[in-house]
Enzyme design. Sequence first.
Site, PDB file in Angstrom:
ATOM      1  N   GLN A  22      -1.915   2.371   9.826  1.00  0.00           N
ATOM      2  CA  GLN A  22      -0.717   2.571   9.257  1.00  0.00           C
ATOM      3  C   GLN A  22       0.348   3.041  10.085  1.00  0.00           C
ATOM      4  OE1 GLN A  22      -3.728   3.055   7.983  1.00  0.00           O
ATOM      5  NE2 GLN A  22      -3.612   2.558   5.595  1.00  0.00           N
ATOM      6  N   ASP A  51      -1.967  11.027  -1.919  1.00  0.00           N
ATOM      7  CA  ASP A  51      -2.406  10.060  -2.986  1.00  0.00           C
ATOM      8  C   ASP A  51      -2.656  10.591  -4.163  1.00  0.00           C
ATOM      9  OD1 ASP A  51      -2.821   8.573  -0.132  1.00  0.00           O
ATOM     10  OD2 ASP A  51      -2.619   7.186  -1.830  1.00  0.00           O
ATOM     11  N   ARG A 102      -7.540   0.023  -6.886  1.00  0.00           N
ATOM     12  CA  ARG A 102      -7.864   0.855  -5.921  1.00  0.00           C
ATOM     13  C   ARG A 102      -7.804   2.405  -6.662  1.00  0.00           C
ATOM     14  NH1 ARG A 102      -4.393   1.167  -0.382  1.00  0.00           N
ATOM     15  NH2 ARG A 102      -6.185   2.203   0.254  1.00  0.00           N
ATOM     16  N   ARG A 155       0.789  -1.250  -0.099  1.00  0.00           N
ATOM     17  CA  ARG A 155       0.149  -0.088   0.011  1.00  0.00           C
ATOM     18  C   ARG A 155       0.898   1.274   0.038  1.00  0.00           C
ATOM     19  NH1 ARG A 155       2.355   1.958   3.881  1.00  0.00           N
ATOM     20  NH2 ARG A 155       0.700   3.606   3.681  1.00  0.00           N
ATOM     21  N   GLY A 156       0.304   2.240  -0.221  1.00  0.00           N
ATOM     22  CA  GLY A 156       1.056   3.633  -0.414  1.00  0.00           C
ATOM     23  C   GLY A 156       0.998   3.932  -1.741  1.00  0.00           C
ATOM     24  N   ALA A 157       0.871   5.228  -2.247  1.00  0.00           N
ATOM     25  CA  ALA A 157       0.470   5.633  -3.439  1.00  0.00           C
ATOM     26  C   ALA A 157       1.657   5.085  -4.363  1.00  0.00           C
ATOM     27  CB  ALA A 157       0.488   6.949  -3.600  1.00  0.00           C
ATOM     28  N   ASN A 178      -5.173  12.266   0.613  1.00  0.00           N
ATOM     29  CA  ASN A 178      -4.410  11.574   1.445  1.00  0.00           C
ATOM     30  C   ASN A 178      -5.292  10.835   2.580  1.00  0.00           C
ATOM     31  OD1 ASN A 178      -1.577  10.639   1.973  1.00  0.00           O
ATOM     32  ND2 ASN A 178      -1.783  11.932   3.945  1.00  0.00           N
ATOM     33  N   LYS A 179      -4.708  10.122   3.201  1.00  0.00           N
ATOM     34  CA  LYS A 179      -5.357   9.052   4.221  1.00  0.00           C
ATOM     35  C   LYS A 179      -6.427   9.818   5.130  1.00  0.00           C
ATOM     36  CE  LYS A 179      -5.016   5.701   4.525  1.00  0.00           C
ATOM     37  NZ  LYS A 179      -6.168   4.909   3.938  1.00  0.00           N
TER      38      LYS A 179
HETATM   39  O1  MRU Z   1      -4.477   3.233   2.200  1.00  0.00           O
HETATM   40  P1  MRU Z   1      -2.836   3.639   2.078  1.00  0.00           P
HETATM   41  O2  MRU Z   1      -2.359   2.816   3.086  1.00  0.00           O
HETATM   42  O3  MRU Z   1      -2.592   2.973   0.841  1.00  0.00           O
HETATM   43  O4  MRU Z   1      -2.970   4.995   2.165  1.00  0.00           O
HETATM   44  C1  MRU Z   1      -1.558   5.461   2.217  1.00  0.00           C
HETATM   45  C2  MRU Z   1      -1.504   7.096   2.374  1.00  0.00           C
HETATM   46  O5  MRU Z   1      -2.467   7.631   2.382  1.00  0.00           O
HETATM   47  C3  MRU Z   1      -0.148   7.705   1.941  1.00  0.00           C
HETATM   48  O6  MRU Z   1       0.047   8.871   2.942  1.00  0.00           O
HETATM   49  C4  MRU Z   1      -0.163   8.046   0.600  1.00  0.00           C
HETATM   50  O7  MRU Z   1      -0.368   7.015  -0.231  1.00  0.00           O
HETATM   51  C5  MRU Z   1       1.488   8.653   0.439  1.00  0.00           C
HETATM   52  S1  MRU Z   1       2.543   7.436   0.429  1.00  0.00           S
HETATM   53  C6  MRU Z   1       4.033   7.668   0.232  1.00  0.00           C
END
Ligand code: MRU
Length: 349
Positions: free
Chosen positions: A197, A238, A88, A45-47, A248-249
Amino acid sequence: MITTLTWTADGVRFLDQTKLPLEEAYVLASTYEEVAEAIVTMVVRGAPAIGVSAAYGVALGTLKTKATTTHEFAPEFEQICARLAGTRPTAVNLFWAIDRMKALFATLAGLGTPLEEIKGKLLAEAHAMYAEDIAACKAMGAFGGELLPSDGGVLTHCNAGALATCGYGTALGVIRSAVEQGKRIHVFADETRPFLQGARLTAWELMADGIPTTVICDNMAASLMRAGRIQAVVVGADRIAANGDVANKIGTYNVAILAREHGIPFYVAAPWSTIDLATATGVAIPIEERPQHEVTHHAGTQLTPNGVGICNPAFDVTPASYITAIVTERGVLRAPYAESLREMELVAR
Ligand code: MRU
């Protein structure tokens, strides 16, 4: 260094982020469908990590095809890309990476390149994205590290670290770089309900680096800010719209409002692959709704009464007006973001 994802002769090897921090287990995705599943279930996970994983998924699907000619393979290639793109919806890095693979395939197919040669070139493109991602994190870290206080508390939300990228991290890359510059940073990691996270991943990777870290429940940030314990906020993204609105999250927007109220700078760190100039404002960013069980249950234990209404949007949008600066590998951008983003895009062409 933490290896979030690695290409192997058998497929893509992921550090299983659903198991951290209690278990350091790995999952091997040997088909593109398994890569897609790893993205959906948040093994990865993470963009930026999602984007590069999808690129490897496209390469893997191409390597494993039974088709013998480019022409015969073309419809299957579309199907592979569509499956990975359907995992996603919010992180634009996913679509950026798939579009880059599609563009390369179209160019090579147009040149009449044999399928065997295309396979190698697509894999090389995924490797290039992997290397570029680490380089971008290092570059934005150097720019962003300068912005952090020489001594103080820095709040982050979710995990925008090595685990969310191919290495080093975006927001955590900025923190790592500040520490490397000799700054005395104490990180406050929001636990980040419901997937945790911050509590599980940010805490784990910063501890591995020996960076002083305190986990707080999401509802504690205001109190700590008022007590003068937080001097800056740095988060990842994201998707960043053309006007500078940032998805973002979920909970990031709350933090931005609190930072504004307490006069604390609020920084967003993201690679250029997260910037979506085709989306005018944050209103148009699709927000993923995750399964209800992520809210109703924790580690198999039910937390809420049967039948209660549940809402689980995975992301929110922070309006550009709350953002002190956006840190990218190309430099630090300031408001008005519609102008600074467009200018930076033109300069880089
Ligand atoms: O749902 P996730 O864990 O994929 O969400 C991740 C985030 O919101 C991060 O802050 C974002 O992707 C940036 S990661 C460098």
